[in-house]
Design a protein around this motif. Sequence first.
Motif, PDB file in Angstrom:
ATOM      1  N   LEU A 183      -2.436   4.833   5.150  1.00  0.00           N
ATOM      2  CA  LEU A 183      -1.791   4.645   3.850  1.00  0.00           C
ATOM      3  C   LEU A 183      -2.755   4.921   2.701  1.00  0.00           C
ATOM      4  N   GLU A 184      -4.023   4.548   2.858  1.00  0.00           N
ATOM      5  CA  GLU A 184      -5.005   4.854   1.818  1.00  0.00           C
ATOM      6  C   GLU A 184      -5.218   6.369   1.727  1.00  0.00           C
ATOM      7  N   CYS A 185      -5.242   7.022   2.869  1.00  0.00           N
ATOM      8  CA  CYS A 185      -5.375   8.482   2.895  1.00  0.00           C
ATOM      9  C   CYS A 185      -4.185   9.127   2.176  1.00  0.00           C
ATOM     10  N   ASN A 186      -2.981   8.647   2.445  1.00  0.00           N
ATOM     11  CA  ASN A 186      -1.795   9.191   1.793  1.00  0.00           C
ATOM     12  C   ASN A 186      -1.839   8.979   0.288  1.00  0.00           C
ATOM     13  N   ALA A 187      -2.318   7.833  -0.155  1.00  0.00           N
ATOM     14  CA  ALA A 187      -2.421   7.571  -1.594  1.00  0.00           C
ATOM     15  C   ALA A 187      -3.376   8.563  -2.240  1.00  0.00           C
ATOM     16  N   ASN A 188      -4.505   8.828  -1.586  1.00  0.00           N
ATOM     17  CA  ASN A 188      -5.467   9.797  -2.119  1.00  0.00           C
ATOM     18  C   ASN A 188      -4.895  11.212  -2.098  1.00  0.00           C
ATOM     19  N   MET A 189      -4.147  11.555  -1.071  1.00  0.00           N
ATOM     20  CA  MET A 189      -3.557  12.885  -0.983  1.00  0.00           C
ATOM     21  C   MET A 189      -2.504  13.077  -2.080  1.00  0.00           C
ATOM     22  N   MET A 206       0.806  -1.217   0.000  1.00  0.00           N
ATOM     23  CA  MET A 206       0.000   0.000   0.000  1.00  0.00           C
ATOM     24  C   MET A 206       0.839   1.268   0.000  1.00  0.00           C
ATOM     25  N   ARG A 207       2.105   1.179   0.363  1.00  0.00           N
ATOM     26  CA  ARG A 207       2.931   2.381   0.514  1.00  0.00           C
ATOM     27  C   ARG A 207       2.993   3.228  -0.754  1.00  0.00           C
ATOM     28  N   ASP A 208       3.145   2.614  -1.913  1.00  0.00           N
ATOM     29  CA  ASP A 208       3.264   3.362  -3.167  1.00  0.00           C
ATOM     30  C   ASP A 208       2.107   3.079  -4.109  1.00  0.00           C
ATOM     31  N   ALA A 209       1.005   2.603  -3.593  1.00  0.00           N
ATOM     32  CA  ALA A 209      -0.126   2.211  -4.442  1.00  0.00           C
ATOM     33  C   ALA A 209      -0.913   3.426  -4.912  1.00  0.00           C
ATOM     34  N   LYS A 210      -1.583   3.253  -6.029  1.00  0.00           N
ATOM     35  CA  LYS A 210      -2.503   4.266  -6.532  1.00  0.00           C
ATOM     36  C   LYS A 210      -3.774   4.197  -5.678  1.00  0.00           C
ATOM     37  N   PRO A 211      -4.602   5.246  -5.705  1.00  0.00           N
ATOM     38  CA  PRO A 211      -5.779   5.272  -4.816  1.00  0.00           C
ATOM     39  C   PRO A 211      -6.718   4.077  -4.975  1.00  0.00           C
ATOM     40  N   ASN A 212      -6.981   3.643  -6.210  1.00  0.00           N
ATOM     41  CA  ASN A 212      -7.880   2.492  -6.396  1.00  0.00           C
ATOM     42  C   ASN A 212      -7.268   1.224  -5.822  1.00  0.00           C
ATOM     43  N   ASP A 213      -5.965   1.032  -6.054  1.00  0.00           N
ATOM     44  CA  ASP A 213      -5.288  -0.143  -5.505  1.00  0.00           C
ATOM     45  C   ASP A 213      -5.225  -0.070  -3.989  1.00  0.00           C
ATOM     46  N   ALA A 214      -4.977   1.114  -3.455  1.00  0.00           N
ATOM     47  CA  ALA A 214      -4.910   1.278  -2.002  1.00  0.00           C
ATOM     48  C   ALA A 214      -6.257   0.959  -1.364  1.00  0.00           C
ATOM     49  N   GLU A 226     -11.685  15.114 -11.046  1.00  0.00           N
ATOM     50  CA  GLU A 226     -11.090  13.901 -10.472  1.00  0.00           C
ATOM     51  C   GLU A 226     -10.351  14.229  -9.173  1.00  0.00           C
ATOM     52  N   ALA A 227      -9.660  15.370  -9.160  1.00  0.00           N
ATOM     53  CA  ALA A 227      -8.941  15.778  -7.949  1.00  0.00           C
ATOM     54  C   ALA A 227      -9.913  16.031  -6.799  1.00  0.00           C
ATOM     55  N   ARG A 228     -11.048  16.637  -7.093  1.00  0.00           N
ATOM     56  CA  ARG A 228     -12.038  16.891  -6.039  1.00  0.00           C
ATOM     57  C   ARG A 228     -12.593  15.598  -5.458  1.00  0.00           C
ATOM     58  N   MET A 229     -12.798  14.607  -6.336  1.00  0.00           N
ATOM     59  CA  MET A 229     -13.301  13.318  -5.857  1.00  0.00           C
ATOM     60  C   MET A 229     -12.290  12.671  -4.904  1.00  0.00           C
ATOM     61  N   LEU A 230     -11.008  12.658  -5.299  1.00  0.00           N
ATOM     62  CA  LEU A 230      -9.980  12.067  -4.451  1.00  0.00           C
ATOM     63  C   LEU A 230      -9.755  12.903  -3.185  1.00  0.00           C
ATOM     64  N   PHE A 231      -9.915  14.214  -3.295  1.00  0.00           N
ATOM     65  CA  PHE A 231      -9.800  15.093  -2.128  1.00  0.00           C
ATOM     66  C   PHE A 231     -10.873  14.739  -1.100  1.00  0.00           C
ATOM     67  N   GLY A 232     -12.085  14.482  -1.573  1.00  0.00           N
ATOM     68  CA  GLY A 232     -13.167  14.083  -0.671  1.00  0.00           C
ATOM     69  C   GLY A 232     -12.868  12.778   0.041  1.00  0.00           C
ATOM     70  N   LYS A 233     -12.320  11.810  -0.702  1.00  0.00           N
ATOM     71  CA  LYS A 233     -11.956  10.534  -0.073  1.00  0.00           C
ATOM     72  C   LYS A 233     -10.862  10.734   0.964  1.00  0.00           C
ATOM     73  N   ALA A 234      -9.869  11.569   0.620  1.00  0.00           N
ATOM     74  CA  ALA A 234      -8.774  11.821   1.564  1.00  0.00           C
ATOM     75  C   ALA A 234      -9.301  12.475   2.835  1.00  0.00           C
ATOM     76  N   CYS A 235     -10.252  13.388   2.687  1.00  0.00           N
ATOM     77  CA  CYS A 235     -10.829  14.048   3.866  1.00  0.00           C
ATOM     78  C   CYS A 235     -11.603  13.050   4.724  1.00  0.00           C
TER      79      CYS A 235
END
Length: 164
Positions: free
Chosen positions: A73-79, A34-42, A107-116
Amino acid sequence: MFFRTSTPTEAQQEAQKKAIERMQNIVRETLEKMRDAKPNDAERLHQRIKDLCTDKTLPLPFKQKALLQARSLECNANMRATDKLLHDAMRLATGDDMKARGAKLTEARMLFGKACLLGADSEFRKAAQRLMETIMLSGGVHRPGPSRAKPVDHAPRAPNRAKV
């Protein structure tokens, strides 16, 4: 009639310890992926860790620590992905490619929401929101060629002008 409770033998206890250690190693390996995974993979790996942690034989402190680390780690991937998309959108905004800018920003807003939702810190939230506002105010202003505001200058240039 007495029922005898069977106590696990030493071999059974050793097998159970090995099974628990194998499960813990699987969880650790998944966390490492998970350390270097993309958001979907994370997100997929986080769900796998949640599923693995439903096993009642794993120690509770280990499960809690693994789930907390997976969430982080999932939060970091989204950030990371949000930051990259926002910088790409800024580059596109300065290049006047408004459709691509809008797609990247969405797309950035969607990932920003997940990170939040996953617990992004307030510093990241403020920085991302400021960058989104800047992107929205950037681009689409400059028009090449003459316009009503800047008509073509038909006056002849001064021949002895020092600066051109």
